[in-house]
Scaffold this motif. Structure first.
Motif, PDB file in Angstrom:
ATOM      1  N   ALA A  41       0.543   6.418  -9.422  1.00 49.60           N
ATOM      2  CA  ALA A  41      -0.007   6.022  -7.936  1.00 49.60           C
ATOM      3  C   ALA A  41       0.178   6.949  -6.887  1.00 49.60           C
ATOM      4  O   ALA A  41      -0.502   7.298  -5.920  1.00 49.60           O
ATOM      5  CB  ALA A  41       0.656   4.642  -7.601  1.00 49.60           C
TER       6      ALA A  41
ATOM      7  N   ALA B  82      -9.348  11.270  -3.870  1.00 47.35           N
ATOM      8  CA  ALA B  82      -9.160   9.763  -3.540  1.00 47.35           C
ATOM      9  C   ALA B  82      -9.984   9.022  -2.790  1.00 47.35           C
ATOM     10  O   ALA B  82     -10.259   9.652  -1.462  1.00 47.35           O
ATOM     11  CB  ALA B  82      -7.737   9.481  -3.617  1.00 47.35           C
TER      12      ALA B  82
ATOM     13  N   HIS C 110      -2.115   9.756  -7.154  1.00 46.32           N
ATOM     14  CA  HIS C 110      -3.308   9.591  -6.873  1.00 46.32           C
ATOM     15  C   HIS C 110      -3.352   9.327  -5.157  1.00 46.32           C
ATOM     16  O   HIS C 110      -4.699   9.794  -4.585  1.00 46.32           O
ATOM     17  CB  HIS C 110      -3.734   8.026  -7.364  1.00 46.32           C
ATOM     18  CG  HIS C 110      -5.135   7.381  -6.901  1.00 46.32           C
ATOM     19  ND1 HIS C 110      -5.308   6.836  -5.619  1.00 46.32           N
ATOM     20  CD2 HIS C 110      -6.320   7.649  -7.420  1.00 46.32           C
ATOM     21  CE1 HIS C 110      -6.355   6.436  -5.586  1.00 46.32           C
ATOM     22  NE2 HIS C 110      -7.242   6.950  -6.790  1.00 46.32           N
ATOM     23  N   VAL C 111      -2.466   9.086  -4.618  1.00 49.69           N
ATOM     24  CA  VAL C 111      -2.444   9.359  -3.197  1.00 49.69           C
ATOM     25  C   VAL C 111      -2.751  10.601  -2.886  1.00 49.69           C
ATOM     26  O   VAL C 111      -3.390  10.929  -1.649  1.00 49.69           O
ATOM     27  CB  VAL C 111      -0.927   8.763  -2.520  1.00 49.69           C
ATOM     28  CG1 VAL C 111      -0.676   9.031  -1.146  1.00 49.69           C
ATOM     29  CG2 VAL C 111      -0.927   7.213  -2.768  1.00 49.69           C
TER      30      VAL C 111
ATOM     31  N   THR D 153      -4.419   3.140  -1.935  1.00 51.20           N
ATOM     32  CA  THR D 153      -3.849   3.075  -3.165  1.00 51.20           C
ATOM     33  C   THR D 153      -2.721   1.900  -2.964  1.00 51.20           C
ATOM     34  O   THR D 153      -1.940   1.857  -2.101  1.00 51.20           O
ATOM     35  CB  THR D 153      -2.953   4.339  -3.652  1.00 51.20           C
ATOM     36  OG1 THR D 153      -3.641   5.594  -3.622  1.00 51.20           O
ATOM     37  CG2 THR D 153      -2.329   4.242  -5.030  1.00 51.20           C
TER      38      THR D 153
ATOM     39  N   ALA E   7      -7.709   2.459  -5.965  1.00 53.72           N
ATOM     40  CA  ALA E   7      -7.137   1.914  -6.789  1.00 53.72           C
ATOM     41  C   ALA E   7      -5.917   1.254  -6.795  1.00 53.72           C
ATOM     42  O   ALA E   7      -5.265   1.303  -5.868  1.00 53.72           O
ATOM     43  CB  ALA E   7      -6.547   3.424  -7.786  1.00 53.72           C
TER      44      ALA E   7
ATOM     45  N   SER F  30       0.919  -1.272   0.019  1.00 51.44           N
ATOM     46  CA  SER F  30      -0.092  -0.158   0.021  1.00 51.44           C
ATOM     47  C   SER F  30       0.796   1.189  -0.160  1.00 51.44           C
ATOM     48  O   SER F  30       1.821   1.279   0.693  1.00 51.44           O
ATOM     49  CB  SER F  30      -0.959  -0.078   1.158  1.00 51.44           C
ATOM     50  OG  SER F  30      -0.865   1.075   1.915  1.00 51.44           O
TER      51      SER F  30
END
Length: 479
Positions: free
Chosen positions: A462, A471, A465-466, A475, A452, A172
């Motif tokens: 990624a 979000a 996205h974090v 992730t 995701a 993660s």
């Protein structure tokens, strides 16, 4: 003594007979090879008309024959008289060696053999693996641009008897990893780690799930093939690599009814959520019923877990989040949703009753002093956002003074049996909490929320996205 010599003589005779049989077989094998070589050379001589080549073949054949004859002659001329050997040995022992000498010799050989075996067993060198693995590392503290996928990283090996080697299936990516790319916790990393883990590059990832593929000789609570999950503190080397070596006390078996991806988002965020709820807010299953809680940032990985735990224990949950996360948080058990982008949060909170505890789980730029207005008497605000570390900006002089203070504190912790692992956020991570989380998940009372999932090659996406405020959940990086 004569009885001993008699038995030893019989043993040597037996060994000599077996050795003779082996040599005889070797002798016949060599003769067979020589005969086949002759036939091969003759066949070649018949096919070619070059007389010089025939002569060479004949010379080689004669040389091999001579070699076999010499070996046979030397073998037949070797005669071992075991009885004479033992009689001479016995005469020497009776005339020149006392029983005390024999006792000391035997004792010395026994002790020396045991010491040598112990040293060889404990200090044996581990063969280096030639395989390589993929790892996501921060090469420079310059933000996301400093993160790369290394495909030829060295696979770690077990160095201590309590360690286990894990094949990572999923890891993660947390908000703290985004901070690490800018140098977060670099002072403690250089102070608390050893070897190559003190400096750059730094492996990202604070938790993961995978399979145990090798164990140290003192490991008793895990077997090869066990499915496990784990978390590590911010200053430790990360988990985003295909293989990971870690002390078995920091690991727990993963939930049975969860995939590796769903399990990977639980360890770090689960320990942070449990610490905030049980240790800081002093909320347990027995005293949460009837109390009101506000989770500012309910769609974060920690927020999603807090909602489920509070709902499970009978508390009333109000969550502040983006509008897109409303359905997810209602499904997790939130009673009231206040959307961040649909209304003025301060005015909306004034319409609700005050709260016993407020959890702040995301960096939303809210003045926490304003949130205190909505607390009941005796209530408190608990933040799960990683604290800013002033030690990361220390210069040479102040850094060395502070380093001396930390080393002294570590020494006292060692004297009183406190693990160095329990430093900063490491104190919130322990295998007992992971076991509790596993039981809750196995009982279908808690679940991880995966927003995701990415492959290692898409690490840049990624990371963005974090830090995306829209979000939902965790992730994941899939290996």
């Amino acid at each position: 003594m004569d009885e001993i010599f008699f038995r030893l003589n019989n043993q040597l005779d037996t060994i000599q007979i077996e050795g003779s049989a082996i040599v005889q077989q070797l002798y016949h094998w060599l003769l067979s090879c020589c005969s086949q070589s002759k036939q091969f050379l003759n066949s070649i001589n018949n096919e070619f008309s070059n007389y010089q080549f025939k002569d060479i073949g004949s010379i080689i054949s004669q040389f091999v024959n001579k070699l076999i004859e010499q070996i046979s002659h030397q073998y037949t001329s070797i005669i071992i008289n075991s009885r004479d050997i033992y009689q001479q040995f016995g005469s020497y022992c009776l005339n020149d060696v006392t029983r005390r000498d024999i006792a000391y010799c035997t004792l010395g050989m026994t002790i020396g053999g045991l010491i040598g075996y112990s040293i060889g067993f404990n200090w044996r060198s581990t063969a280096k693996r030639i395989q390589s693995m993929k790892a996501l590392v921060c090469q420079h503290y310059i933000g996301f641009e400093g993160v790369t996928l290394v495909e030829d990283a060295e696979i770690p090996t077990i160095q201590r008897p309590n360690e286990i080697l894990i094949q990572v299936k999923a890891a993660s990516l947390n908000i703290i990893d985004a901070k690490i790319t800018n140098g977060y916790s670099k002072f403690y990393r250089g102070l608390l780690n050893s070897g190559l883990q003190k400096e750059l590059p730094v492996t990202l990832g604070r938790d993961c799930s995978g399979i145990v593929i090798e164990i140290g000789r003192n490991v008793v609570n895990f077997d090869i093939g066990d499915e496990v999950y784990l978390a590590v503190p911010s200053w430790s080397s990360g988990t985003m690599a295909e293989y990971l070596v870690i002390d078995n006390s920091k690991v727990a078996k993963k939930p049975k009814n969860q995939t590796f991806e769903a399990s990977a988002c639980l360890p770090y965020n689960g320990c942070i959520a449990w610490d905030a709820l049980a240790n800081n807010a002093k909320i347990t299953e027995g005293n949460a019923k009837g109390k009101r809680f506000l989770i500012y940032g309910g769609s974060t990985p920690v927020g999603c877990l807090l909602i489920q735990l509070i709902k499970l224990w009978g508390g009333h949950v109000t969550a502040v989040c983006k509008f897109e996360a409303t359905k997810v948080l209602l499904a997790l058990g939130a009673h009231v949703i206040i959307p961040l982008d649909e209304c003025h949060v301060e005015k909306e909170l004034e319409l609700h009753d005050t709260f016993h505890t407020i959890f702040y789980t995301g960096d939303y730029g809210v003045d926490q002093r304003l949130l205190k207005r909505h607390l009941r008497l005796g209530g408190n605000i608990i933040s799960t956002v990683p604290d800013n570390l002033t030690s990361d900006s220390f210069g040479f002089i102040i850094g060395n003074i502070f380093s001396g203070y930390i080393r002294l504190k570590i020494l006292f912790q060692y004297i009183f049996g406190i693990d160095i692992y329990h430093w900063n956020d490491g104190s919130k991570i322990n295998s007992s909490t992971l076991d509790i989380i596993r039981q809750l998940v196995n009982n279908n009372q808690l679940q991880g929320v995966v927003g995701a999932a990415f492959r290692p090659i898409h690490i840049d996406e990624a990371l963005h996205h974090v830090v995306n405020p829209n979000a939902i959940g965790s992730t994941i990086i899939k290996f």
